[in-house]
Write an enzyme that holds these catalytic residues in place. Structure first.
Site: not given
Ligand SMILES: Cc1cc2nc3c(=O)[nH]c(=O)nc-3n(C[C@H](O)[C@H](O)[C@H](O)COP(=O)(O)OP(=O)(O)OC[C@H]3O[C@@H](n4cnc5c(N)ncnc54)[C@H](O)[C@@H]3O)c2cc1C
Length: 337
Positions: A165, A234, A330
């Site tokens: 992570r 998580s 996380e």
């Molecule tokens: C129901 C559920 C289940 C999940 N299961 C998992 C799992 O199994 N495994 C796992 O690893 N994660 C899991 N996650 C967490 C999440 O899905 C991941 O962390 C995902 O990558 C977040 O994507 P996002 O675009 O929504 O990020 P955001 O929440 O918008 O951002 C997350 C981080 O990434 C950065 N970021 C986003 N886009 C960019 C970009 N283009 N450039 C630079 N930085 C950027 C943001 O600044 C922030 O620090 C889960 C979440 C949920 C809600």
């Protein structure tokens, strides 16, 4: 062209679905858009909050600065040979859509990462992982706009510093990821060691599609659908422990759920720690700890980010008191400044 929206209600900008407002959100498609927005809106000296789909972000209050949303679309093949294919995806592409596309072509490497919410741009930031697979295993490189140097920079896998992570990108918020390149395999080496996957697959033929479908079934059975129940997946990371610490924990709690490396070090399941402290299924007002999975904090409707964050802190304290271990979120905590 960048798209600027002011005085934005952020409820739909994070999967927790909690209320908060932002002074403005700027959606961009290119490095030129970022430049134009910074100069045109006089943001040059302010670090933005980079937001993808908000599935790893909890707003604990309003955000007074500017939010930058990379919306880069498109999936294209960069290179291929008999064994591999290099696929470029825009930061704004929905991650699961990319997995489905890869599976539809019978390519392998990300099928176990199906149904992880969020956009492609965020995937390298926390090195998304699930069911025995991590982004690091297929990451070939990325292109980002560096807000400090004011130019496009490129990274390959040797510079990504991936871990559990974490990544180089997580510690460098000045990097706005625009495109990510993945190296996918044309040959299929299924990874189905993870508990429960083999059982769901039964005697079905193993293909990227059947494995993806099994992962989807498993995830649906364990995790709440964020369209119905707000959450960030998580909430905490599994604490990483040395060999001695794991042995101490196991001597006191032989039933502790630990994932050990060959050298005896490893991780202890944060969900197990939370369950030991009696939190699983506990509801407090409009938020709580999901009864199907102790690692997931949920918004039952009407909760605020602060209430969820307070619950998280109380969980951290009780795990510290009872098991002398520290849980780290996380989920990224934002706003409230
Ligand atoms: C129901 C559920 C289940 C999940 N299961 C998992 C799992 O199994 N495994 C796992 O690893 N994660 C899991 N996650 C967490 C999440 O899905 C991941 O962390 C995902 O990558 C977040 O994507 P996002 O675009 O929504 O990020 P955001 O929440 O918008 O951002 C997350 C981080 O990434 C950065 N970021 C986003 N886009 C960019 C970009 N283009 N450039 C630079 N930085 C950027 C943001 O600044 C922030 O620090 C889960 C979440 C949920 C809600």
């Amino acid at each position: 062209m960048y798209k600027l929206t002011t005085n934005v209600d952020l409820t739909a900008y994070s999967t927790f679905g909690v209320p908060a407002r932002a002074a403005c959100v700027v959606a961009v498609n290119t490095a030129e858009d970022i430049e134009a927005a910074r100069v045109g809106e006089r943001f040059t000296d302010q670090q933005p909050l980079i937001l993808g789909a908000g599935s790893n972000t909890l707003f604990v209050g309003d955000y007074t600065g500017w939010i930058l949303h990379p919306a880069v679309s498109g999936i294209s093949i960069v290179e291929e040979n008999d064994d591999f294919i290099w696929l470029d995806a825009g930061a704004g592409v929905n991650w699961h859509n990319l997995v489905e596309y890869s599976v539809s072509q019978d390519w392998s490497g990300i099928e176990n990462l199906a149904l992880i919410p969020g956009n492609v741009g965020a995937a390298p930031v926390q090195n998304i992982g699930a069911y025995g697979m991590e982004l690091a295993q297929v990451f070939a490189g990325l292109k980002a706009f560096d807000l400090r140097q004011n130019r496009i920079v490129e990274f390959d896998s040797s510079q990504a510093e991936f871990g559990y992570r974490r990544s180089y990108f997580k510690n460098h918020p000045e990097l706005v990821i625009l495109n990510v390149v993945l190296k996918l395999s044309k040959k299929f080496f299924p990874k189905i060691q993870y508990r429960g996957l083999k059982e769901i697959l039964g005697d079905r033929e193993l293909t990227p599609r059947t494995v993806m479908e099994a992962v989807i079934a498993l995830r649906r059975s364990k995790l709440p659908d964020t369209a119905e129940l707000g959450s960030g997946g998580s909430f905490f990371k599994n604490p990483i422990l040395g060999k001695t610490e794991i042995e101490q924990l196991l001597s006191e709690y032989p039933q502790a759920v630990v994932y050990r490396n060959t050298d005896g070090s490893g991780k202890v399941a944060a969900a197990w720690l939370i369950e030991q402290c009696g939190w699983k299924g506990v509801r407090r007002g409009n938020c709580g700890v999901y009864d199907g999975h102790a690692l997931v904090l949920v918004n039952y409707g009407g909760a605020t980010g602060r209430q969820i964050w307070q619950l998280a802190q109380d969980i951290i304290h009780s795990v510290e008191d009872k098991l002398a271990l520290t849980l780290e979120p996380e989920v990224r905590i934002a706003g409230g400044d």
